[in-house]
Write a protein that holds these residues in place. Sequence first.
Motif, PDB file in Angstrom:
ATOM      1  N   PRO A 119      31.356  33.850  43.898  1.00 56.53           N
ATOM      2  CA  PRO A 119      31.921  32.664  43.247  1.00 56.53           C
ATOM      3  C   PRO A 119      33.432  32.630  43.432  1.00 56.53           C
ATOM      4  O   PRO A 119      34.074  33.671  43.598  1.00 56.53           O
ATOM      5  N   ARG A 189      33.084  34.650  36.890  1.00 53.78           N
ATOM      6  CA  ARG A 189      32.237  33.473  36.678  1.00 53.78           C
ATOM      7  C   ARG A 189      32.646  32.676  35.433  1.00 53.78           C
ATOM      8  O   ARG A 189      31.979  31.726  35.054  1.00 53.78           O
ATOM      9  N   GLN A 249      29.095  28.329  39.846  1.00 50.96           N
ATOM     10  CA  GLN A 249      30.505  28.547  40.010  1.00 50.96           C
ATOM     11  C   GLN A 249      31.250  27.641  39.043  1.00 50.96           C
ATOM     12  O   GLN A 249      31.214  26.421  39.177  1.00 50.96           O
TER      13      GLN A 249
END
Length: 292
Positions: A119, A189, A249
Amino acid sequence: MRDLAAGMRYLGRGQRWVFGHGRWFGFGLLPALVTLVLYAAALTALAYFADDVAAWATPFADDWDELWRDSLRGLFAVLLWLGGLLISVLTFTAVTLVLGDPFYEKLSEQVEESEGGAPATPDRPLWQEVWISMRDSLYVLWRMLIFTVPLFFLGFLPVVGQTVIPAIGFAVSGFFLTVELVSVAMQRRGIPVRERLRILRTRRGLALGFGVPLVLAFLVPLVAVVLMPGAVAGAALLVRDLMGGDEQQPDRDGRDGDDALRPGGAPHFGPGIGAPKGSAPSEPWGHGTGPR
């Protein structure tokens, strides 16, 4: 039991990853080496002054028979040092992660890139990343002390204090050690520390399978330093599968681009641990998911 075994497998996968990428293994050793020196000095000082602390803490025993007084204070000194050692096992990881935040962020990101992509890292200055990591670690430490302080005093109970209580202590330390290790990948995240705790409470077996073997291994001198890079790598792999890889994400306002945040602010898991790719997403946090 399946979650317990899965946690141990992630720990093994992380160690295999770093030993197969020697440059990253060496890179991840540096913060742990610095922290080891600091903790070795602190535990040595605690051992040296443990008798004095025991005498100060038990003034009521001054008039006891010498045998009983020395036995009580000797037991207190041993439990004090063991308590310091047990706390150091957890705080070693916290302090190492704070000191080595830039190192472990890069290592964790590299692990995820090797698995198909990581991410996007939040665009924050280094000082802010370190501050967030320190703040989260202090919160986890406070939550851990809620359990370990009562366990310390329960350790004075005959028989139970020398058998059951240490086993519970290792389980508590293993759970919170896992919370600390997954923080690198979960912070990337945008998952706050309270949500990390909530996630792992729904997968206690997974957290214990990953953390308890590390707690036991960290009791052996120098082992913590050697295993730390692989522990960070294994935690990245665990979080990647637990949260569905790079499918979620967070965007700038903290919500996921593909609407993974449900009403009430609770993200859902991606494909569960061990689930085949393409399987349906599991239930939202707090409702339980995957094998127990």
